[in-house]
Design an enzyme around this catalytic site. Structure first.
Site, PDB file in Angstrom:
ATOM      1  N   ALA A  23     -42.356  33.663  25.891  1.00 27.08           N
ATOM      2  CA  ALA A  23     -41.743  33.765  24.565  1.00 27.08           C
ATOM      3  C   ALA A  23     -40.825  34.976  24.480  1.00 27.08           C
ATOM      4  O   ALA A  23     -41.075  36.004  25.101  1.00 27.08           O
ATOM      5  CB  ALA A  23     -42.831  33.848  23.505  1.00 27.08           C
ATOM      6  N   ALA A  70     -40.461  26.869  19.329  1.00 24.89           N
ATOM      7  CA  ALA A  70     -39.746  27.225  18.101  1.00 24.89           C
ATOM      8  C   ALA A  70     -38.757  28.348  18.372  1.00 24.89           C
ATOM      9  O   ALA A  70     -39.063  29.290  19.098  1.00 24.89           O
ATOM     10  CB  ALA A  70     -40.739  27.654  17.035  1.00 24.89           C
ATOM     11  N   ARG A  73      -2.963   7.929 -10.772  1.00 23.90           N
ATOM     12  CA  ARG A  73      -4.171   8.072 -11.594  1.00 23.90           C
ATOM     13  C   ARG A  73      -5.398   8.520 -10.801  1.00 23.90           C
ATOM     14  O   ARG A  73      -6.446   8.785 -11.366  1.00 23.90           O
ATOM     15  CB  ARG A  73      -4.456   6.738 -12.319  1.00 23.90           C
ATOM     16  CG  ARG A  73      -3.494   6.465 -13.462  1.00 23.90           C
ATOM     17  CD  ARG A  73      -3.588   5.032 -13.944  1.00 23.90           C
ATOM     18  NE  ARG A  73      -2.831   4.120 -13.092  1.00 23.90           N
ATOM     19  CZ  ARG A  73      -2.772   2.793 -13.256  1.00 23.90           C
ATOM     20  NH1 ARG A  73      -3.445   2.229 -14.250  1.00 23.90           N
ATOM     21  NH2 ARG A  73      -2.062   2.041 -12.448  1.00 23.90           N
ATOM     22  N   ASN A 110     -24.555  28.149  24.447  1.00 24.26           N
ATOM     23  CA  ASN A 110     -23.668  27.294  25.245  1.00 24.26           C
ATOM     24  C   ASN A 110     -22.222  27.759  25.247  1.00 24.26           C
ATOM     25  O   ASN A 110     -21.427  27.302  26.037  1.00 24.26           O
ATOM     26  CB  ASN A 110     -23.742  25.844  24.745  1.00 24.26           C
ATOM     27  CG  ASN A 110     -23.372  25.721  23.279  1.00 24.26           C
ATOM     28  OD1 ASN A 110     -23.569  26.660  22.508  1.00 24.26           O
ATOM     29  ND2 ASN A 110     -22.844  24.590  22.892  1.00 24.26           N
ATOM     30  N   ARG A 169     -37.867  40.046  28.984  1.00 27.31           N
ATOM     31  CA  ARG A 169     -37.872  40.766  27.714  1.00 27.31           C
ATOM     32  C   ARG A 169     -38.424  42.155  27.979  1.00 27.31           C
ATOM     33  O   ARG A 169     -39.031  42.402  29.029  1.00 27.31           O
ATOM     34  CB  ARG A 169     -38.730  40.044  26.679  1.00 27.31           C
ATOM     35  CG  ARG A 169     -40.159  39.898  27.094  1.00 27.31           C
ATOM     36  CD  ARG A 169     -41.061  39.357  25.983  1.00 27.31           C
ATOM     37  NE  ARG A 169     -42.445  39.367  26.389  1.00 27.31           N
ATOM     38  CZ  ARG A 169     -43.198  38.286  26.508  1.00 27.31           C
ATOM     39  NH1 ARG A 169     -42.702  37.095  26.257  1.00 27.31           N
ATOM     40  NH2 ARG A 169     -44.448  38.406  26.871  1.00 27.31           N
ATOM     41  N   ALA A 175       0.821  -1.212   0.000  1.00 27.34           N
ATOM     42  CA  ALA A 175       0.000   0.000   0.000  1.00 27.34           C
ATOM     43  C   ALA A 175       0.855   1.262   0.000  1.00 27.34           C
ATOM     44  O   ALA A 175       0.446   2.293   0.515  1.00 27.34           O
ATOM     45  CB  ALA A 175      -0.916  -0.017   1.219  1.00 27.34           C
TER      46      ALA A 175
HETATM   47  C1  UD1 Z   1      -0.215  -4.858 -10.384  1.00 25.37           C
HETATM   48  C2  UD1 Z   1       0.534  -6.032 -11.013  1.00 25.37           C
HETATM   49  C3  UD1 Z   1      -0.284  -6.551 -12.203  1.00 25.37           C
HETATM   50  C4  UD1 Z   1      -1.649  -6.967 -11.715  1.00 25.37           C
HETATM   51  C5  UD1 Z   1      -2.349  -5.829 -10.958  1.00 25.37           C
HETATM   52  C6  UD1 Z   1      -3.593  -6.376 -10.292  1.00 25.37           C
HETATM   53  C7  UD1 Z   1       2.919  -5.568 -10.690  1.00 25.37           C
HETATM   54  C8  UD1 Z   1       4.173  -5.149 -11.324  1.00 25.37           C
HETATM   55  N1  UD1 Z   1       1.840  -5.600 -11.474  1.00 25.37           N
HETATM   56  O1  UD1 Z   1      -0.278  -3.843 -11.366  1.00 25.37           O
HETATM   57  O2  UD1 Z   1       0.369  -7.659 -12.784  1.00 25.37           O
HETATM   58  O3  UD1 Z   1      -2.450  -7.382 -12.812  1.00 25.37           O
HETATM   59  O4  UD1 Z   1      -1.489  -5.276  -9.946  1.00 25.37           O
HETATM   60  O5  UD1 Z   1      -4.363  -5.360  -9.750  1.00 25.37           O
HETATM   61  O6  UD1 Z   1       2.906  -5.909  -9.519  1.00 25.37           O
HETATM   62  N2  UD1 Z   1       2.853  -0.539  -4.453  1.00 25.37           N
HETATM   63  C9  UD1 Z   1       3.786  -0.407  -3.448  1.00 25.37           C
HETATM   64  N3  UD1 Z   1       5.030   0.026  -3.755  1.00 25.37           N
HETATM   65  C10 UD1 Z   1       5.409   0.314  -5.025  1.00 25.37           C
HETATM   66  C11 UD1 Z   1       4.456   0.171  -6.052  1.00 25.37           C
HETATM   67  C12 UD1 Z   1       3.193  -0.266  -5.730  1.00 25.37           C
HETATM   68  O7  UD1 Z   1       3.491  -0.660  -2.276  1.00 25.37           O
HETATM   69  O8  UD1 Z   1       6.576   0.685  -5.208  1.00 25.37           O
HETATM   70  C13 UD1 Z   1       1.489  -0.987  -4.124  1.00 25.37           C
HETATM   71  C14 UD1 Z   1       0.426   0.016  -4.543  1.00 25.37           C
HETATM   72  O9  UD1 Z   1       0.150   0.910  -3.493  1.00 25.37           O
HETATM   73  C15 UD1 Z   1      -0.763  -0.879  -4.866  1.00 25.37           C
HETATM   74  C16 UD1 Z   1      -0.139  -2.213  -5.244  1.00 25.37           C
HETATM   75  O10 UD1 Z   1       1.201  -2.166  -4.807  1.00 25.37           O
HETATM   76  O11 UD1 Z   1      -1.613  -1.058  -3.752  1.00 25.37           O
HETATM   77  C17 UD1 Z   1      -0.179  -2.459  -6.744  1.00 25.37           C
HETATM   78  O12 UD1 Z   1       0.488  -1.429  -7.398  1.00 25.37           O
HETATM   79  P1  UD1 Z   1      -0.061  -0.781  -8.747  1.00 25.37           P
HETATM   80  O13 UD1 Z   1       0.861   0.286  -9.160  1.00 25.37           O
HETATM   81  O14 UD1 Z   1      -1.500  -0.442  -8.603  1.00 25.37           O
HETATM   82  O15 UD1 Z   1       0.112  -2.031  -9.743  1.00 25.37           O
HETATM   83  P2  UD1 Z   1      -0.691  -2.305 -11.077  1.00 25.37           P
HETATM   84  O16 UD1 Z   1      -0.124  -1.488 -12.165  1.00 25.37           O
HETATM   85  O17 UD1 Z   1      -2.145  -2.224 -10.835  1.00 25.37           O
END
Ligand code: UD1
Ligand code: CA
Length: 457
Positions: free
Chosen positions: A429, A386, A19, A392, A446, A13
């Site tokens: 009132a 009303a 995007r 407060n 009042r 994550a």
């Molecule tokens: C990735 C897969 C792809 C798969 C798809 C499924 C790779 C190279 N590709 O692509 O094959 O079909 O998921 O949804 O793995 N993240 C990190 N560190 C990084 C990059 C990414 O923690 O350096 C995390 C992102 O936060 C994300 C997850 O990894 O939650 C996937 O990364 P993302 O860039 O979305 O990969 P996709 O291009 O979707």
């Protein structure tokens, strides 16, 4: 030790989610009120308990605030999913697990039961590496699964690097972003991943080809359910996933016996509980740890979060409730605003344009129109006219207003707190009440009405 107990998990994550065009990390974007990552944690945790690490990086501070109890690993620079797992690997090894489940943090519709089937089948088969696949009409931006003529998995090729001449015709089989790694055999492979590709990233997916080339047991399992694998990378995908989740939740509630009108526009979060026999009308939104009891009614255009709606209580249209609690047979709205700490005892009523905050209305008490009750305790059977305002706040602190049982507050009254209105007292009132009013007395504060003879022109 059972197979499951030797399983750890890593959730990826750390990405920014370019995007999404947002300053917020992608996994903090919400579906029906809960962050994307919450869903993934919910699905994975039952399989591994405390042996769960989440890799974060971009705006890690925001993630720590949202998930204060989670165990995080930092990936300082987002060099790719393979690099993210490398960052977590020392922690995985320290957990002494034999297997490690790796899941992308951006698949909020993930199905915990499917993951469990996947892990137990693959652990039983003693694979070195396994991943979840899906066959789609349009493989979009997913990584493509490449197989040899005998149908054996050869590798995963990222969409941007895919070339039909080199890799063969696309079959629509994609990588869902969920992997099982045998710690002992795949650990050394992790450090062999290179960034020699179109994006210059360390792809976790390269492990598949590396494994195959080194004679490891590599397997793929079809998830069957496209929704459960949907990756969320853009606002459009977020919206599609959220709508799918909305339908899943609403259908589940309909099946248990909740009545839902205009069901397509009723949005209910995954933590909300609605008892059979409740009646909801869309459009409305019900989020957080809301509990709606049997016989309760929620009319259209209401927004409710972390609230309790007791049996037979009615939330009328256009009402906004947060951390409010209604006992049985209360009526709220239309156009009511109940802020945190609003409590209605049995049969209490709040009408249009009434705002409550940290205020309690006793049994059968009423505030029917245009009122603000903040930091107030209203006794049973009291009537708030009303335009009554509890003043407060003195600019620095908040003060309490107490209104005794069966008191009657005349319209357009300002109650300057701290102040206490006695039981069965009556306030004229238009009063501005700054001093306590004893039980059973009448108070008027009042300017006196005066009449003069009109001078003739
Ligand atoms: C990735 C897969 C792809 C798969 C798809 C499924 C790779 C190279 N590709 O692509 O094959 O079909 O998921 O949804 O793995 N993240 C990190 N560190 C990084 C990059 C990414 O923690 O350096 C995390 C992102 O936060 C994300 C997850 O990894 O939650 C996937 O990364 P993302 O860039 O979305 O990969 P996709 O291009 O979707
Ligand atoms: Ca993704």
């Amino acid at each position: 030790m059972g197979a499951e107990q030797s399983l750890a998990a890593v959730i990826l994550a750390a990405g920014k989610g370019t995007r999404m065009h947002s300053d917020k990390p992608k996994v903090l974007h919400t579906l029906l009120g809960e962050p994307m990552l919450w869903y993934v944690l919910e699905a994975v945790r039952p399989l591994v308990g405390e042996r769960l690490r989440t890799v974060i990086g971009h705006r890690a501070d925001m993630l720590r605030v949202e998930f204060p109890d989670e165990q995080f690993v930092i990936q300082d620079q987002q060099l790719g999913t393979g690099h993210a797992v490398q960052c977590a690997w020392p922690e995985v090894q320290a957990l002494n697990a034999r297997w490690c489940l790796v899941v992308n943090g951006d698949t909020p519709l993930i199905d915990g039961r499917m993951l469990e089937r996947f892990c137990s089948a693959m652990i039983q088969d003693e694979v070195d590496l396994a991943f979840v696949t899906l066959t789609l009409d349009d493989p979009a931006s997913y990584g493509r699964v490449v197989r040899d003529v005998d149908g054996r998995v050869r590798g995963i090729v990222e969409a941007k690097d895919f070339d039909a001449r080199q890799h063969g015709q696309a079959t629509g089989e994609i990588n869902a972003g969920m992997y099982l790694l045998r710690v002992e055999s795949m650990g050394p492979m992790l450090s062999c991943i290179s960034a020699d590709n179109k994006q210059g990233e360390y792809y976790l997916t390269d492990l598949v080809e590396l494994g195959v080339r080194n004679g490891m047991r590599v397997a793929a399992m079809d998830a069957g359910d496209p929704l459960a694998c949907m990756g969320v990378n853009s606002p459009l995908e977020l919206s599609v996933s959220e709508d799918a989740l909305q339908q899943r939740i609403v259908r589940g509630l309909l099946a248990t016996g909740v009545t839902i009108h205009a069901s397509a526009s009723v949005r209910i979060g995954p933590r909300a509980e609605v008892e059979p026999g409740a009646d909801l009308t869309g459009p409305c939104e019900i989020y957080g740890a809301t509990h709606i009891c049997r016989g309760a009614v929620v009319e259209s255009h209401s927004w409710i979060k972390d609230a309790r709606i007791g049996p037979g209580s009615v939330v009328r249209s256009f009402s906004h409730l947060e951390e409010a609690s209604l006992a049985e047979h209360c009526v709220v709205g239309p156009y009511a605003r109940l802020r945190p700490g609003a409590i209605l005892d049995s049969g209490a009523r709040v009408g249009n344009f009434v705002e409550m905050k940290k205020a309690r209305l006793g049994r059968g008490a009423k505030a029917s129109h245009l009122t603000y009750l903040g930091d107030a305790l209203v006794g049973e059977g009291a009537n708030i006219g009303a335009g009554t305002i509890t003043c407060n706040y003195d600019g620095k602190r908040k003060h309490l207003t107490e209104i005794g049982p069966r008191a009657f507050i005349g319209s357009n009254t300002a109650l300057v707190a701290p102040v206490r209105i006695g039981a069965e007292a009556l306030i004229g009132a238009g009063s501005v009440i700054t001093k306590d009013v004893p039980d059973g007395s009448v108070a008027v504060a009042r300017g006196k009405q005066q009449s003069f003879t009109k001078r003739k022109p």
